[in-house]
Write a protein that holds these residues in place. Structure first.
Motif, short mmCIF file in Angstrom:
data_model
loop_
_atom_site.label_atom_id
_atom_site.label_comp_id
_atom_site.label_asym_id
_atom_site.label_seq_id
_atom_site.Cartn_x
_atom_site.Cartn_y
_atom_site.Cartn_z
N PHE A 446 4.45 44.46 -24.09
CA PHE A 446 4.06 42.91 -23.90
C PHE A 446 3.19 42.47 -24.61
O PHE A 446 3.37 43.25 -25.63
CB PHE A 446 2.32 43.69 -23.46
CG PHE A 446 1.75 41.81 -23.43
CD1 PHE A 446 2.23 41.34 -22.30
CD2 PHE A 446 0.11 41.87 -23.97
CE1 PHE A 446 1.47 40.04 -22.36
CE2 PHE A 446 -0.73 41.27 -23.69
CZ PHE A 446 -0.05 39.74 -22.81
N THR A 447 4.18 40.87 -25.22
CA THR A 447 4.13 40.11 -26.67
C THR A 447 3.20 38.99 -26.09
O THR A 447 3.50 38.43 -24.46
CB THR A 447 5.43 40.02 -26.86
OG1 THR A 447 5.92 41.43 -27.31
CG2 THR A 447 5.42 38.96 -27.96
N HIS A 468 15.82 43.69 -19.81
CA HIS A 468 16.27 42.38 -19.56
C HIS A 468 15.76 41.60 -18.53
O HIS A 468 15.71 40.41 -18.10
CB HIS A 468 17.76 42.81 -18.18
CG HIS A 468 18.54 43.36 -19.68
ND1 HIS A 468 19.17 42.59 -20.66
CD2 HIS A 468 19.13 44.96 -19.55
CE1 HIS A 468 19.62 43.63 -21.65
NE2 HIS A 468 20.42 44.77 -20.71
N ARG A 469 14.52 42.35 -17.77
CA ARG A 469 13.47 40.93 -16.73
C ARG A 469 12.31 40.84 -17.07
O ARG A 469 11.81 41.81 -16.84
CB ARG A 469 13.52 41.44 -15.77
CG ARG A 469 13.43 40.72 -14.75
CD ARG A 469 13.28 41.28 -12.84
NE ARG A 469 12.34 40.69 -12.02
CZ ARG A 469 13.27 39.62 -11.15
NH1 ARG A 469 14.22 38.89 -11.32
NH2 ARG A 469 12.86 38.67 -10.40
N ASN A 470 12.06 39.65 -18.20
CA ASN A 470 10.71 39.47 -18.19
C ASN A 470 9.87 39.29 -16.86
O ASN A 470 9.70 38.20 -16.40
CB ASN A 470 10.99 37.99 -19.45
CG ASN A 470 9.56 37.52 -19.59
OD1 ASN A 470 9.04 38.20 -19.49
ND2 ASN A 470 9.39 36.31 -20.19
N LEU A 471 8.39 40.35 -16.12
CA LEU A 471 7.70 40.07 -16.00
C LEU A 471 6.60 38.70 -15.79
O LEU A 471 5.78 38.82 -14.74
CB LEU A 471 7.23 41.26 -15.25
CG LEU A 471 8.57 41.94 -15.03
CD1 LEU A 471 7.76 43.88 -14.93
CD2 LEU A 471 9.12 41.27 -14.15
N PHE A 472 6.29 38.47 -17.16
CA PHE A 472 4.78 37.98 -17.91
C PHE A 472 4.69 37.16 -16.82
O PHE A 472 3.59 36.27 -16.49
CB PHE A 472 5.71 37.72 -18.89
CG PHE A 472 4.04 36.99 -19.52
CD1 PHE A 472 2.78 37.36 -20.26
CD2 PHE A 472 3.92 35.42 -19.47
CE1 PHE A 472 1.95 36.43 -20.13
CE2 PHE A 472 2.97 34.61 -19.87
CZ PHE A 472 2.03 35.33 -19.66
N VAL A 481 -1.43 42.65 -17.74
CA VAL A 481 -1.12 41.43 -18.58
C VAL A 481 -2.48 41.93 -19.28
O VAL A 481 -2.60 42.01 -20.77
CB VAL A 481 -0.77 40.53 -18.03
CG1 VAL A 481 -1.09 39.13 -19.26
CG2 VAL A 481 0.86 40.03 -18.02
N ARG A 482 -3.55 41.54 -18.20
CA ARG A 482 -4.80 41.57 -18.71
C ARG A 482 -5.22 42.73 -19.65
O ARG A 482 -5.62 43.37 -20.67
CB ARG A 482 -5.62 41.67 -17.64
CG ARG A 482 -7.57 41.34 -17.91
CD ARG A 482 -7.97 41.15 -16.36
NE ARG A 482 -7.90 42.22 -15.38
CZ ARG A 482 -7.31 42.77 -14.65
NH1 ARG A 482 -6.55 41.42 -13.83
NH2 ARG A 482 -7.23 43.62 -13.88
N ASP A 483 -4.42 44.38 -18.55
CA ASP A 483 -5.16 45.21 -19.96
C ASP A 483 -4.91 45.55 -20.90
O ASP A 483 -5.59 46.35 -21.82
CB ASP A 483 -4.63 46.76 -18.88
CG ASP A 483 -5.31 47.00 -17.52
OD1 ASP A 483 -6.40 45.92 -17.28
OD2 ASP A 483 -5.08 47.77 -16.48
N LEU A 484 -3.31 44.98 -20.69
CA LEU A 484 -2.71 45.81 -22.19
C LEU A 484 -3.05 44.36 -23.16
O LEU A 484 -2.55 44.98 -24.92
CB LEU A 484 -0.81 45.28 -22.12
CG LEU A 484 -0.10 46.35 -21.27
CD1 LEU A 484 0.82 46.18 -21.16
CD2 LEU A 484 -0.72 47.22 -22.60
N ASP A 485 -3.20 42.90 -22.93
CA ASP A 485 -4.06 42.10 -23.88
C ASP A 485 -5.49 42.64 -24.04
O ASP A 485 -5.60 42.34 -25.57
CB ASP A 485 -3.78 41.29 -23.01
CG ASP A 485 -4.68 39.60 -23.96
OD1 ASP A 485 -3.69 38.97 -24.74
OD2 ASP A 485 -5.60 38.87 -23.49
#
Length: 506
Positions: A446-447, A468-472, A481-485
């Motif tokens: 995650f970035t 290859h597939r950005n899921l953001f 996203v929330r957990d990694l952020d």
């Protein structure tokens, strides 16, 4: 117990799968592979920054760039910060470096008196200087890559003194085939391979091993500037691999459309990858889109990269043989790694830059030495910030303060090492909105872009290991996203400004 030696071999811009031991199906890196077969391969090793100087400073200090201060190229590393080379020197090690260090800016002013600046080498006494430097009692510098390498440093001085006719052979105009029109960094170097800096570095390393004192342990840092662009190896390495037989880059149609919008624009492939006097500032890494580069030229760039890798492998073989002939193999740790990777056409991109793709953050790490099991492999998450603590522990039994972890249990096959996350952070040269922070777990990358909240990158590494597939931007991924952020915010809150003066473009 007799102290152990260390040979720390670093390349520049070599991605994880560059070696046959780590997945290259074209190049047989039989010498570097000896380190893997006689030691351990760390298959998920990362740099915390995909740019040269910050990454190299992290290897030496065990600190993230935000803590050691060398946050981008063009900034200098504080020589008073604790680092591995100084620690070993203070412990009685004979510390020596040959090749590229890059702890200071190449373009720093002459008034700053910095040995890794080109301006320093205009001094009449520069050639008599050889250290001490950042803990190394003696250094022999190569500065820059390809035709840039003849401007300054010990190698440039040696070449001009002993083989002045070879200096002009580094220029692309000396190549019988010229340079590619659609990617001007592709040419066949006319420099004889025995005079090339890669060969010179190996020769100086071999001489050091042969001459090293029997009464003191040594630390030898060997740093090859290649396979960094330009893509310009000398013969026979420029002709070892047929461009027509090279693997095609790993790219998917439309994948960049799912990425932050800055990737719609790249650097100009007809420009040299440096910033001359009076030129506008360009972003770090000189990232290229490959849309305007022909398949033939791209294949030649790959073939030349593979040629540079093979040349390095041959030179590593010389170093390993010299160590064995000196009777020091059993008492020496050998480490092989790279500062960061290279996109090499994957994702439709070339060189490096702001996006923290796997091809840039993941690099080889092979370690051989006493008590390390032969042929071992691990998929534990490891980082360049771990190297200071690890070799301080292995060599002198110290546990210095750092951001990293001691990998000794992992290297020696003992229990006790586990990590859930790695972090990386990119500080831009030009555009503040490109500042980004990354967390890598066993399953996700995650970035976030704190200065552009609508930008983000999320990749499922289990189903999409090459990203290859950005899921953001997809529905249904709010939880990861929330957990990694949250984890990223706890461990590395945004810090876009680092208080260390920029002294040059790089």
């Amino acid at each position: 117990m007799k102290p152990k030696n260390l040979i720390f071999i670093c390349t520049d811009q070599m991605r994880f799968d560059a070696l046959s031991a780590t997945g290259n199906k074209v190049v047989r890196t039989e010498n570097i592979d000896r380190i893997a077969s006689e030691g351990i391969t760390l298959r998920r090793h990362h740099t915390p920054n995909q740019i040269c100087s910050p990454s190299r400073a992290s290897m030496a200090t065990g600190l993230y760039p935000r803590h050691h201060g060398l946050w981008r190229n063009g900034v200098t590393l504080d020589p008073d910060l604790p680092n591995l080379w100084t620690l070993l020197s203070q412990a009685g090690y004979e510390t020596h470096a040959v090749g590229k260090l890059h702890y200071q800016p190449l373009l720093a002013s002459s008034s700053l008196n910095m040995p890794e600046s080109i301006a320093f080498w205009d001094r009449p006494d520069a050639q008599r200087w050889s250290g001490p430097y950042y803990g190394f009692r003696e250094v022999e510098l190569v500065m820059g890559e390809a035709n840039e390498s003849v401007k300054a440093g010990h190698y440039a001085a040696w070449l001009k003194a002993h083989h002045p006719e070879a200096v002009r052979l580094y220029e692309p105009e000396a190549s019988a085939n010229g340079r590619a029109a659609d990617l001007t960094e592709v040419w066949k170097s006319a420099v004889p391979q025995e005079l090339h800096y890669t060969s010179w570095i190996a020769g100086r390393a071999v001489d050091f091993i042969r001459e090293a004192s029997a009464n003191a342990p040594f630390c030898l840092y060997v740093s090859f500037p290649d396979p960094h662009h330009p893509f310009a190896p000398p013969a026979p390495y420029s002709d070892l691999f047929d461009p027509a037989e090279m693997p095609r880059p790993n790219a998917r149609a439309g994948e960049l459309d799912r990425m932050p919008s800055y990737l719609q624009i790249g650097d100009d492939p007809t420009k040299d990858a440096y910033i001359g006097d009076g030129q506008a500032v360009r972003e770090q890494g000189f990232l290229l889109r490959t849309d305007s580069i022909s398949e033939r030229t791209m294949a030649t760039a790959i073939a030349h990269t593979f040629g540079m890798i093979k040349m390095i492998d041959d030179c590593v073989g010389r170093i390993l043989d010299a160590l064995e002939q000196a009777g020091k193999s059993g008492d020496t740790y050998i480490l092989f790694t790279s500062d960061h990777g290279e996109l090499l056409g994957d994702h439709g991109l070339l060189r490096k830059g702001p996006p923290p793709y796997r091809q840039l953050l993941q690099v080889p790490l092979l370690v051989r030495g006493p008590k390390i099991p032969r042929g071992a492999v691990t998929d534990e998450l490891t980082s360049h910030i771990d190297l200071f603590a690890t070799f301080a522990s292995l060599l002198v039994g110290e546990k210095p303060a750092s951001d990293g972890m001691d990998l000794t249990p992992l290297l020696t096959g003992l229990p006790g090492f586990s990590r859930d996350y790695l972090f990386a952070e990119y500080h831009p040269r030009k555009d503040a909105e490109l500042y980004n922070q990354t967390i890598v777990s066993k399953d996700w990358r995650f970035t976030r872009y704190p200065n552009r909240g609508e930008w983000g990158e999320l990749f499922d590494l289990a189903s999409d290991p090459f990203e290859h597939r950005n899921l953001f931007y997809d529905d249904g991924h709010d939880t990861p996203v929330r957990d990694l952020d949250d984890v990223l915010s706890r461990h590395m809150p945004p810090r876009p400004e680092i208080p260390n003066e920029v002294l040059g473009a790089y």
